[in-house]
Scaffold this motif. Structure first.
Motif, PDB file in Angstrom:
ATOM      1  N   GLY A  16      15.739   3.631  -9.199  1.00  0.00           N
ATOM      2  CA  GLY A  16      14.458   3.874  -8.556  1.00  0.00           C
ATOM      3  C   GLY A  16      14.170   2.780  -7.553  1.00  0.00           C
ATOM      4  N   PHE A  17      13.275   3.059  -6.604  1.00  0.00           N
ATOM      5  CA  PHE A  17      13.011   2.133  -5.508  1.00  0.00           C
ATOM      6  C   PHE A  17      11.525   1.812  -5.382  1.00  0.00           C
ATOM      7  CE2 PHE A  17      16.987   4.122  -4.351  1.00  0.00           C
ATOM      8  CZ  PHE A  17      17.712   3.132  -3.705  1.00  0.00           C
ATOM      9  N   ILE A  18      11.248   0.541  -5.092  1.00  0.00           N
ATOM     10  CA  ILE A  18       9.936   0.139  -4.580  1.00  0.00           C
ATOM     11  C   ILE A  18      10.051   0.178  -3.065  1.00  0.00           C
ATOM     12  CG2 ILE A  18       8.252  -1.710  -4.370  1.00  0.00           C
ATOM     13  CD1 ILE A  18       8.217  -0.506  -7.111  1.00  0.00           C
ATOM     14  N   ALA A  19       9.392   1.128  -2.440  1.00  0.00           N
ATOM     15  CA  ALA A  19       9.511   1.322  -0.993  1.00  0.00           C
ATOM     16  C   ALA A  19       8.688   0.277  -0.238  1.00  0.00           C
ATOM     17  CB  ALA A  19       9.066   2.732  -0.615  1.00  0.00           C
ATOM     18  N   PRO A  20       9.104  -0.055   0.986  1.00  0.00           N
ATOM     19  CA  PRO A  20       8.461  -1.142   1.744  1.00  0.00           C
ATOM     20  C   PRO A  20       7.106  -0.734   2.316  1.00  0.00           C
ATOM     21  CG  PRO A  20      10.187  -0.128   3.058  1.00  0.00           C
ATOM     22  CD  PRO A  20      10.254   0.521   1.711  1.00  0.00           C
ATOM     23  N   GLY A  21       6.070  -1.418   1.873  1.00  0.00           N
ATOM     24  CA  GLY A  21       4.717  -1.063   2.282  1.00  0.00           C
ATOM     25  C   GLY A  21       4.453  -1.182   3.763  1.00  0.00           C
ATOM     26  N   HIS A  22       4.977  -2.240   4.401  1.00  0.00           N
ATOM     27  CA  HIS A  22       4.697  -2.437   5.821  1.00  0.00           C
ATOM     28  C   HIS A  22       5.375  -1.371   6.679  1.00  0.00           C
ATOM     29  CE1 HIS A  22       3.719  -6.985   5.192  1.00  0.00           C
ATOM     30  NE2 HIS A  22       2.721  -6.203   4.887  1.00  0.00           N
ATOM     31  N   VAL A  23       6.611  -1.027   6.342  1.00  0.00           N
ATOM     32  CA  VAL A  23       7.308   0.024   7.091  1.00  0.00           C
ATOM     33  C   VAL A  23       6.572   1.346   6.934  1.00  0.00           C
ATOM     34  CG1 VAL A  23       9.433   1.379   7.251  1.00  0.00           C
ATOM     35  CG2 VAL A  23       9.555  -1.097   6.986  1.00  0.00           C
ATOM     36  N   CYS A  24       6.156   1.650   5.699  1.00  0.00           N
ATOM     37  CA  CYS A  24       5.441   2.917   5.460  1.00  0.00           C
ATOM     38  C   CYS A  24       4.079   2.933   6.135  1.00  0.00           C
ATOM     39  CB  CYS A  24       5.291   3.152   3.956  1.00  0.00           C
ATOM     40  SG  CYS A  24       6.854   3.468   3.103  1.00  0.00           S
ATOM     41  N   THR A  25       3.477   1.760   6.340  1.00  0.00           N
ATOM     42  CA  THR A  25       2.208   1.706   7.078  1.00  0.00           C
ATOM     43  C   THR A  25       2.393   2.276   8.478  1.00  0.00           C
ATOM     44  OG1 THR A  25       1.440  -0.229   5.835  1.00  0.00           O
ATOM     45  CG2 THR A  25       0.433   0.160   7.984  1.00  0.00           C
ATOM     46  N   ILE A  26       3.533   2.012   9.089  1.00  0.00           N
ATOM     47  CA  ILE A  26       3.819   2.532  10.428  1.00  0.00           C
ATOM     48  C   ILE A  26       4.360   3.957  10.383  1.00  0.00           C
ATOM     49  CG2 ILE A  26       5.186   2.199  12.534  1.00  0.00           C
ATOM     50  CD1 ILE A  26       3.042   0.075  12.133  1.00  0.00           C
ATOM     51  N   MET A  27       5.331   4.209   9.519  1.00  0.00           N
ATOM     52  CA  MET A  27       6.080   5.464   9.565  1.00  0.00           C
ATOM     53  C   MET A  27       5.644   6.508   8.548  1.00  0.00           C
ATOM     54  SD  MET A  27       7.913   4.658  12.109  1.00  0.00           S
ATOM     55  CE  MET A  27       8.914   6.151  12.205  1.00  0.00           C
ATOM     56  N   GLY A  28       4.802   6.143   7.593  1.00  0.00           N
ATOM     57  CA  GLY A  28       4.410   7.097   6.560  1.00  0.00           C
ATOM     58  C   GLY A  28       5.467   7.215   5.470  1.00  0.00           C
ATOM     59  N   CYS A  29       5.323   8.240   4.642  1.00  0.00           N
ATOM     60  CA  CYS A  29       6.186   8.393   3.456  1.00  0.00           C
ATOM     61  C   CYS A  29       7.188   9.533   3.568  1.00  0.00           C
ATOM     62  CB  CYS A  29       5.309   8.631   2.218  1.00  0.00           C
ATOM     63  SG  CYS A  29       4.060   7.350   1.945  1.00  0.00           S
ATOM     64  N   GLY A  30       7.164  10.276   4.657  1.00  0.00           N
ATOM     65  CA  GLY A  30       7.960  11.497   4.758  1.00  0.00           C
ATOM     66  C   GLY A  30       9.449  11.288   4.597  1.00  0.00           C
ATOM     67  N   GLU A  31       9.986  10.215   5.190  1.00  0.00           N
ATOM     68  CA  GLU A  31      11.438   9.993   5.119  1.00  0.00           C
ATOM     69  C   GLU A  31      11.894   9.694   3.697  1.00  0.00           C
ATOM     70  OE1 GLU A  31      12.759   8.168   9.341  1.00  0.00           O
ATOM     71  OE2 GLU A  31      11.244   7.005   8.285  1.00  0.00           O
ATOM     72  N   TYR A  32      11.033   9.100   2.900  1.00  0.00           N
ATOM     73  CA  TYR A  32      11.388   8.807   1.510  1.00  0.00           C
ATOM     74  C   TYR A  32      11.311  10.063   0.646  1.00  0.00           C
ATOM     75  CZ  TYR A  32      11.113   4.214   3.434  1.00  0.00           C
ATOM     76  OH  TYR A  32      11.320   3.125   4.244  1.00  0.00           O
ATOM     77  N   GLU A  33      10.447  10.969   1.022  1.00  0.00           N
ATOM     78  CA  GLU A  33      10.408  12.255   0.326  1.00  0.00           C
ATOM     79  C   GLU A  33      11.714  13.019   0.544  1.00  0.00           C
ATOM     80  OE1 GLU A  33       6.890  14.018   1.913  1.00  0.00           O
ATOM     81  OE2 GLU A  33       5.538  12.805   0.668  1.00  0.00           O
ATOM     82  N   GLU A  34      12.271  12.922   1.747  1.00  0.00           N
ATOM     83  CA  GLU A  34      13.565  13.560   2.025  1.00  0.00           C
ATOM     84  C   GLU A  34      14.672  12.935   1.175  1.00  0.00           C
ATOM     85  OE1 GLU A  34      14.274  13.279   6.185  1.00  0.00           O
ATOM     86  OE2 GLU A  34      12.426  14.334   6.753  1.00  0.00           O
ATOM     87  N   LEU A  35      14.654  11.614   1.020  1.00  0.00           N
ATOM     88  CA  LEU A  35      15.664  10.941   0.198  1.00  0.00           C
ATOM     89  C   LEU A  35      15.518  11.320  -1.273  1.00  0.00           C
ATOM     90  CD1 LEU A  35      15.641   7.402   1.852  1.00  0.00           C
ATOM     91  CD2 LEU A  35      17.491   9.070   1.950  1.00  0.00           C
ATOM     92  N   THR A  36      14.286  11.455  -1.716  1.00  0.00           N
ATOM     93  CA  THR A  36      14.046  11.860  -3.107  1.00  0.00           C
ATOM     94  C   THR A  36      14.609  13.247  -3.373  1.00  0.00           C
ATOM     95  OG1 THR A  36      12.095  10.470  -3.401  1.00  0.00           O
ATOM     96  CG2 THR A  36      12.236  12.420  -4.778  1.00  0.00           C
TER      97      THR A  36
END
Length: 368
Positions: free
Chosen positions: A188-208
């Motif tokens: 499991g991953f703790i995703a980077p908060g600062h990157v997600c502040t700019i780009m949102g969460c969509g790309e991580y949903e694709e990885l999931t």
């Protein structure tokens, strides 16, 4: 919570630690992607109090650390030109290249200056019209919009003596490369908060969806990480592969669309090298053709061939989460913050620097 101290409250931290211990039935291998999160994890001792619940694997989320050696060498080569002022952030000035760092280049006569933003570098260009001002711009999606804005302004204001040596990388392709590694055991991953502040969460949903692993977006204070770990452990215990945002005070599902807009005007996705991971498809950002005149690599063609990393440095394995910093034979001996062999010992977000600063010399750990 409105104040920083509240994210460091000891009583609240003890409650979250107790909840994680109660929820866990085994030790979970989780990767915190961002180097800022790594430093919080080590500095606050979270790795020590949850040793039986979480085996933290440190990810490649340090922008200075993943900047390729050849890019450091290019910056140094450009800086040594008599007609150039090279500007960059402070932590980039001590990252070792094959022939020394930018501070050594400055000692040799190069005009290397520390700035706090790319627009500071743009002002240098406006104030020194008879010099070529090059900004060495590195980082993830977090810093790329500001660098894009500086380039957009340079074109709008016709500041022709300004250019950028671009070394911007994207997090999701690196995470995917880690997941595709046959040796990967990250659960499991703790995703980077600062990157997600700019780009949102969509790309991580694709990885999931593709890999069946959960991601929890977290911030950078101790309670941020503990809350993120509690949520991640809960998802893992329940067998749920989802993306959960626990950094709602900063991250919105679609991210910062204004920042994305200026970024997309100036840059596009490209195949770029990462230190430790090689060239990743879609792994970074490159300038669009409309801004090619501001590309320092085109303005100053390379003279020296690229070189390889020092053989005794295992930074590549550290960045891939395959080794912990203290498992390097040079750690704390031949490699220290004063005399670093690799970027992770220099950067304020580097895992090696965190282990050295907070005395993690002989901790028990498990490599992937």
């Amino acid at each position: 919570m409105k104040y920083l101290d509240e994210y460091r409250d000891p009583q609240a931290a003890r409650q979250l630690v107790a909840a994680i211990r109660q929820r866990s039935t085994r030790t979970w291998r989780v990767m915190e992607i961002c180097g800022g999160q790594t430093h919080t994890l080590i500095r606050s001792g979270i790795d020590r109090v949850l040793v039986e619940q979480v085996d933290p694997i440190h990810g490649p989320g340090c922008p200075v650390c993943v900047t390729p050696l050849e890019k450091i060498d290019r910056a140094r080569e450009i800086a040594l030109r008599e007609d150039v002022i090279l500007a960059t952030f402070g932590d980039m000035m001590r990252v070792p290249g094959s022939k020394g760092d930018l501070l050594r280049a400055r000692a040799q006569g190069a005009d290397v200056r520390m700035v706090y933003s790319p627009t500071d570098a743009l002002k240098l260009a406006a104030d020194h019209p008879h010099k070529q001002v090059v900004f060495f711009g590195v980082g993830f999606e977090t810093t790329a919009p500001a660098n894009a804005m500086a380039l957009w302004l340079a074109r709008q204001q016709d500041i022709a003596n300004f250019s950028v040596l671009v070394s911007h990388v994207r997090v999701p392709p690196a995470v995917e490369a880690i997941l595709q590694d046959p040796e990967c055991q990250v659960e499991g991953f703790i995703a980077p908060g600062h990157v997600c502040t700019i780009m949102g969460c969509g790309e991580y949903e694709e990885l999931t969806e593709r890999y069946g692993v959960p991601f929890v977006v977290a911030g950078f204070e101790p309670l941020d990480l503990l809350k993120g770990l509690l949520t991640l452990v809960t998802l893992l215990e329940e067998g749920r592969a989802e993306v959960v945002n626990e950094y709602g005070r900063s991250v919105r599902p679609r991210g910062n669309e204004k920042a994305q807009e200026i970024l997309n005007q100036v840059m596009k996705v490209g195949d770029v090298p990462w230190r430790g991971l090689g060239v990743l498809p879609g792994g970074g950002l490159v300038l669009r053709e409309e801004f090619a005149l501001f590309d320092a690599e085109k303005r100053f063609p390379a003279i020296e061939p690229p070189t390889e990393e020092p053989s005794e440095c295992i930074a590549a394995q550290v960045l891939q989460g395959k080794k912990k910093p203290h498992q390097c034979a040079a750690f704390g001996k031949a490699c220290t913050p004063t005399h670093p062999l690799g970027a992770p010992m220099v950067s304020s977000e580097g895992a090696c620097a965190a282990y050295y600063s907070y005395q993690r010399y002989e901790e028990a750990s498990h490599a992937l």
